[in-house]
Scaffold this motif. Structure first.
Motif, PDB file in Angstrom:
ATOM      1  N   ARG A   1      34.497  31.164  21.248  1.00  0.00           N
ATOM      2  CA  ARG A   1      35.595  30.622  20.431  1.00  0.00           C
ATOM      3  C   ARG A   1      36.145  31.679  19.487  1.00  0.00           C
ATOM      4  NH1 ARG A   1      35.210  25.415  16.852  1.00  0.00           N
ATOM      5  NH2 ARG A   1      37.383  25.947  16.491  1.00  0.00           N
TER       6      ARG A   1
ATOM      7  N   TYR B   1      30.214  20.045  18.644  1.00  0.00           N
ATOM      8  CA  TYR B   1      31.529  19.391  18.579  1.00  0.00           C
ATOM      9  C   TYR B   1      31.652  18.356  19.682  1.00  0.00           C
ATOM     10  CZ  TYR B   1      32.917  23.198  15.474  1.00  0.00           C
ATOM     11  OH  TYR B   1      32.999  24.077  14.415  1.00  0.00           O
TER      12      TYR B   1
ATOM     13  N   PHE C   1      36.805  15.712  21.100  1.00  0.00           N
ATOM     14  CA  PHE C   1      38.055  15.771  20.326  1.00  0.00           C
ATOM     15  C   PHE C   1      38.047  16.916  19.313  1.00  0.00           C
ATOM     16  CE2 PHE C   1      37.581  11.240  21.470  1.00  0.00           C
ATOM     17  CZ  PHE C   1      38.718  11.130  22.265  1.00  0.00           C
ATOM     18  N   GLY C   2      36.914  17.628  19.225  1.00  0.00           N
ATOM     19  CA  GLY C   2      36.845  18.752  18.280  1.00  0.00           C
ATOM     20  C   GLY C   2      36.211  18.395  16.957  1.00  0.00           C
ATOM     21  N   LYS C   3      35.695  17.158  16.853  1.00  0.00           N
ATOM     22  CA  LYS C   3      35.049  16.753  15.595  1.00  0.00           C
ATOM     23  C   LYS C   3      33.649  17.347  15.523  1.00  0.00           C
ATOM     24  CE  LYS C   3      33.700  12.747  12.860  1.00  0.00           C
ATOM     25  NZ  LYS C   3      34.172  11.469  12.350  1.00  0.00           N
TER      26      LYS C   3
ATOM     27  N   SER D   1      36.930  22.137   6.722  1.00  0.00           N
ATOM     28  CA  SER D   1      38.326  22.575   6.588  1.00  0.00           C
ATOM     29  C   SER D   1      38.323  24.044   6.199  1.00  0.00           C
ATOM     30  CB  SER D   1      39.032  21.738   5.515  1.00  0.00           C
ATOM     31  OG  SER D   1      40.396  22.046   5.476  1.00  0.00           O
ATOM     32  N   HIS D   2      39.264  24.811   6.736  1.00  0.00           N
ATOM     33  CA  HIS D   2      39.360  26.202   6.271  1.00  0.00           C
ATOM     34  C   HIS D   2      40.802  26.641   6.139  1.00  0.00           C
ATOM     35  CE1 HIS D   2      39.210  26.569  10.622  1.00  0.00           C
ATOM     36  NE2 HIS D   2      37.928  26.275  10.625  1.00  0.00           N
TER      37      HIS D   2
ATOM     38  N   TRP E   1      49.099  14.561   2.044  1.00  0.00           N
ATOM     39  CA  TRP E   1      48.845  15.143   3.374  1.00  0.00           C
ATOM     40  C   TRP E   1      47.331  15.255   3.600  1.00  0.00           C
ATOM     41  CZ3 TRP E   1      51.479  16.355   7.714  1.00  0.00           C
ATOM     42  CH2 TRP E   1      50.805  17.162   8.645  1.00  0.00           C
TER      43      TRP E   1
ATOM     44  N   PHE F   1      42.113  10.934   9.121  1.00  0.00           N
ATOM     45  CA  PHE F   1      42.163  11.243  10.557  1.00  0.00           C
ATOM     46  C   PHE F   1      40.839  11.860  11.016  1.00  0.00           C
ATOM     47  CE2 PHE F   1      42.695  14.212  14.008  1.00  0.00           C
ATOM     48  CZ  PHE F   1      43.280  13.417  14.978  1.00  0.00           C
ATOM     49  N   LYS F   2      40.285  12.762  10.208  1.00  0.00           N
ATOM     50  CA  LYS F   2      39.037  13.435  10.604  1.00  0.00           C
ATOM     51  C   LYS F   2      37.857  12.452  10.661  1.00  0.00           C
ATOM     52  CE  LYS F   2      40.161  18.144   9.112  1.00  0.00           C
ATOM     53  NZ  LYS F   2      39.903  19.203   8.124  1.00  0.00           N
TER      54      LYS F   2
ATOM     55  N   ASN G   1      39.022  10.116  13.958  1.00  0.00           N
ATOM     56  CA  ASN G   1      38.960  10.926  15.173  1.00  0.00           C
ATOM     57  C   ASN G   1      39.438  10.146  16.396  1.00  0.00           C
ATOM     58  OD1 ASN G   1      38.269  13.039  16.892  1.00  0.00           O
ATOM     59  ND2 ASN G   1      36.111  12.471  17.007  1.00  0.00           N
TER      60      ASN G   1
ATOM     61  N   ILE H   1      46.732   8.149  16.193  1.00  0.00           N
ATOM     62  CA  ILE H   1      46.958   7.855  14.772  1.00  0.00           C
ATOM     63  C   ILE H   1      48.127   8.710  14.280  1.00  0.00           C
ATOM     64  CG2 ILE H   1      46.003   8.021  12.441  1.00  0.00           C
ATOM     65  CD1 ILE H   1      43.245   7.458  13.621  1.00  0.00           C
TER      66      ILE H   1
ATOM     67  N   PRO I   1      52.666   8.883   9.298  1.00  0.00           N
ATOM     68  CA  PRO I   1      53.610   7.969   8.621  1.00  0.00           C
ATOM     69  C   PRO I   1      53.477   6.514   9.066  1.00  0.00           C
ATOM     70  CG  PRO I   1      54.757   9.280  10.272  1.00  0.00           C
ATOM     71  CD  PRO I   1      53.340   9.799  10.218  1.00  0.00           C
TER      72      PRO I   1
HETATM   73  C1  LIG Z   1      42.421  18.489  13.933  1.00  0.00           C
HETATM   74  C2  LIG Z   1      43.085  18.560  12.574  1.00  0.00           C
HETATM   75  C3  LIG Z   1      42.632  17.358  11.770  1.00  0.00           C
HETATM   76  C4  LIG Z   1      42.693  19.863  11.862  1.00  0.00           C
HETATM   77  O1  LIG Z   1      43.248  19.949  10.596  1.00  0.00           O
HETATM   78  P1  LIG Z   1      43.914  21.293  10.032  1.00  0.00           P
HETATM   79  O2  LIG Z   1      44.485  20.991   8.683  1.00  0.00           O
HETATM   80  O3  LIG Z   1      44.843  21.849  11.058  1.00  0.00           O
HETATM   81  O4  LIG Z   1      42.759  22.323   9.883  1.00  0.00           O
HETATM   82  P2  LIG Z   1      41.481  22.264   8.930  1.00  0.00           P
HETATM   83  O5  LIG Z   1      41.102  23.655   8.664  1.00  0.00           O
HETATM   84  O6  LIG Z   1      41.674  21.360   7.771  1.00  0.00           O
HETATM   85  O7  LIG Z   1      40.394  21.589   9.867  1.00  0.00           O
HETATM   86  C5  LIG Z   1      39.910  22.232  10.992  1.00  0.00           C
HETATM   87  C6  LIG Z   1      38.571  21.614  11.315  1.00  0.00           C
HETATM   88  O8  LIG Z   1      38.744  20.218  11.566  1.00  0.00           O
HETATM   89  C7  LIG Z   1      37.678  19.808  12.393  1.00  0.00           C
HETATM   90  N1  LIG Z   1      38.246  18.959  13.434  1.00  0.00           N
HETATM   91  C8  LIG Z   1      38.980  19.340  14.510  1.00  0.00           C
HETATM   92  N2  LIG Z   1      39.299  18.266  15.251  1.00  0.00           N
HETATM   93  C9  LIG Z   1      38.747  17.194  14.629  1.00  0.00           C
HETATM   94  C10 LIG Z   1      38.729  15.812  14.919  1.00  0.00           C
HETATM   95  N3  LIG Z   1      39.306  15.308  16.007  1.00  0.00           N
HETATM   96  N4  LIG Z   1      38.086  14.986  14.070  1.00  0.00           N
HETATM   97  C11 LIG Z   1      37.454  15.478  12.975  1.00  0.00           C
HETATM   98  N5  LIG Z   1      37.433  16.793  12.645  1.00  0.00           N
HETATM   99  C12 LIG Z   1      38.085  17.635  13.478  1.00  0.00           C
HETATM  100  C13 LIG Z   1      37.009  21.062  12.962  1.00  0.00           C
HETATM  101  O9  LIG Z   1      35.757  21.232  12.334  1.00  0.00           O
HETATM  102  C14 LIG Z   1      37.976  22.153  12.579  1.00  0.00           C
HETATM  103  O10 LIG Z   1      37.397  23.403  12.265  1.00  0.00           O
HETATM  104  P3  LIG Z   1      36.467  24.211  13.296  1.00  0.00           P
HETATM  105  O11 LIG Z   1      36.907  23.852  14.671  1.00  0.00           O
HETATM  106  O12 LIG Z   1      36.660  25.633  12.938  1.00  0.00           O
HETATM  107  O13 LIG Z   1      35.077  23.725  13.012  1.00  0.00           O
HETATM  108  C15 LIG Z   1      44.626  18.553  12.724  1.00  0.00           C
HETATM  109  O14 LIG Z   1      45.050  19.690  13.402  1.00  0.00           O
HETATM  110  C16 LIG Z   1      45.165  17.333  13.420  1.00  0.00           C
HETATM  111  O15 LIG Z   1      45.149  17.222  14.612  1.00  0.00           O
HETATM  112  N6  LIG Z   1      45.677  16.391  12.623  1.00  0.00           N
HETATM  113  C17 LIG Z   1      46.175  15.125  13.074  1.00  0.00           C
HETATM  114  C18 LIG Z   1      47.434  15.242  13.831  1.00  0.00           C
HETATM  115  C19 LIG Z   1      48.599  14.675  13.122  1.00  0.00           C
HETATM  116  O16 LIG Z   1      48.781  13.516  13.189  1.00  0.00           O
HETATM  117  N7  LIG Z   1      49.389  15.530  12.446  1.00  0.00           N
HETATM  118  C20 LIG Z   1      50.576  15.238  11.712  1.00  0.00           C
HETATM  119  C21 LIG Z   1      51.322  13.988  12.031  1.00  0.00           C
HETATM  120  S1  LIG Z   1      52.747  13.722  11.002  1.00  0.00           S
END
Ligand SMILES: CC(C)(COP(=O)(O)OP(=O)(O)OC[C@H]1O[C@@H](n2cnc3c(N)ncnc32)[C@H](O)[C@@H]1OP(=O)(O)O)[C@@H](O)C(=O)NCCC(=O)NCCS
Length: 209
Positions: free
Chosen positions: A40, A72, A75-77, A89-90, A144, A151-152, A155, A159, A162
């Motif tokens: 990765r 993981y 879905f990446g959770k 989060s990073h 946000w 959402f996290k 999962n 979803i 808005p």
């Molecule tokens: C997956 C998601 C939550 C990641 O959030 P992000 O702000 O881009 O990035 P962050 O740094 O906060 O979080 C990344 C971490 O989230 C975690 N993550 C990824 N997918 C996940 C999931 N399905 N559930 C829970 N955690 C998840 C991972 O640990 C990831 O880091 P890693 O892979 O390095 O371990 C985001 O990309 C996403 O898909 N959000 C929902 C989609 C959406 O509806 N967006 C906007 C609509 S208006």
């Protein structure tokens, strides 16, 4: 800088922050990685993303875990093998992990002007009315973060920020509040907490049962 700080949320939940000041090689020398994580890491396009990923592993090691304790789902959770709940989060400057006995979500988001412009796409923009521009940026970023955090936890595909996640009105001084997820004919109540760290909003959420 090494470990930055711990934020205690409750008896069984803490957030741990790493402030990223190391370069890739410094991190890489110090972390032990599984083969899947190495793959990765190699696929990541920016060093900033790589450093965020490695800082998460530094936090795990700080807590006597390692990359080998983390896996993981499809879905990446992320999950921990010992059954504790983890959320990650990073960003450019910080990595954050939340460890808890119950499912929780965390989000770290940089404060940027643009969030106010795109706010109507993901939130009830009336919640920004009558605020100074700086506070509009902070509040929209927190909202946000609330939605990302929920959402996290859930999962689940489908979803929409808005359409399915609704923050109840709150003030920035409250540092906490409530939100609802209305999805798939279910209504779930969530609590959230937030604070500002440098120019980031740090948000966490958990279900209010
Ligand atoms: C997956 C998601 C939550 C990641 O959030 P992000 O702000 O881009 O990035 P962050 O740094 O906060 O979080 C990344 C971490 O989230 C975690 N993550 C990824 N997918 C996940 C999931 N399905 N559930 C829970 N955690 C998840 C991972 O640990 C990831 O880091 P890693 O892979 O390095 O371990 C985001 O990309 C996403 O898909 N959000 C929902 C989609 C959406 O509806 N967006 C906007 C609509 S208006």
């Amino acid at each position: 800088m090494p470990f930055y700080k711990e934020i205690i949320i409750n008896d069984t939940t803490s957030i741990y922050l790493w402030k990223i000041e190391e370069d890739f090689n410094t991190f890489f020398r110090q972390v032990q990685l599984k083969d899947t994580s190495l793959t990765r890491l190699e696929c990541m396009k920016s060093e900033s993303h790589q450093n965020g990923f490695l800082a998460v592993r530094m936090l795990l090691q700080y807590l006597q875990y390692s990359d080998f304790d983390l896996y993981y789902d499809d879905f990446g959770k992320p999950h921990l093998k010992d059954g504790k709940h983890i959320s990650i989060s990073h960003s450019q400057d910080f990595s954050a992990i939340l460890i808890s006995n119950t499912p929780m979500g965390i989000d770290l988001e940089i404060l940027k002007d643009k969030i106010v412009t795109i706010a109507p796409r993901f939130m009830d923009a009336s919640h920004l009315e009558n605020l100074e521009q700086d506070n509009k940026i902070k509040k929209a970023t927190v909202i946000w973060g609330i939605k990302e955090s929920i959402f996290k936890i859930k999962n689940e595909r489908g979803i929409s920020f808005p359409k399915h996640i609704f923050e109840k009105p709150f003030h920035l001084n409250d540092k906490r509040g409530f939100a609802q997820l209305r999805f798939n004919n279910l209504i779930e109540e969530y609590c959230f907490q937030f604070e500002f760290v440098d120019n980031y909003a740090l948000v966490c959420a958990f279900q209010n049962k």
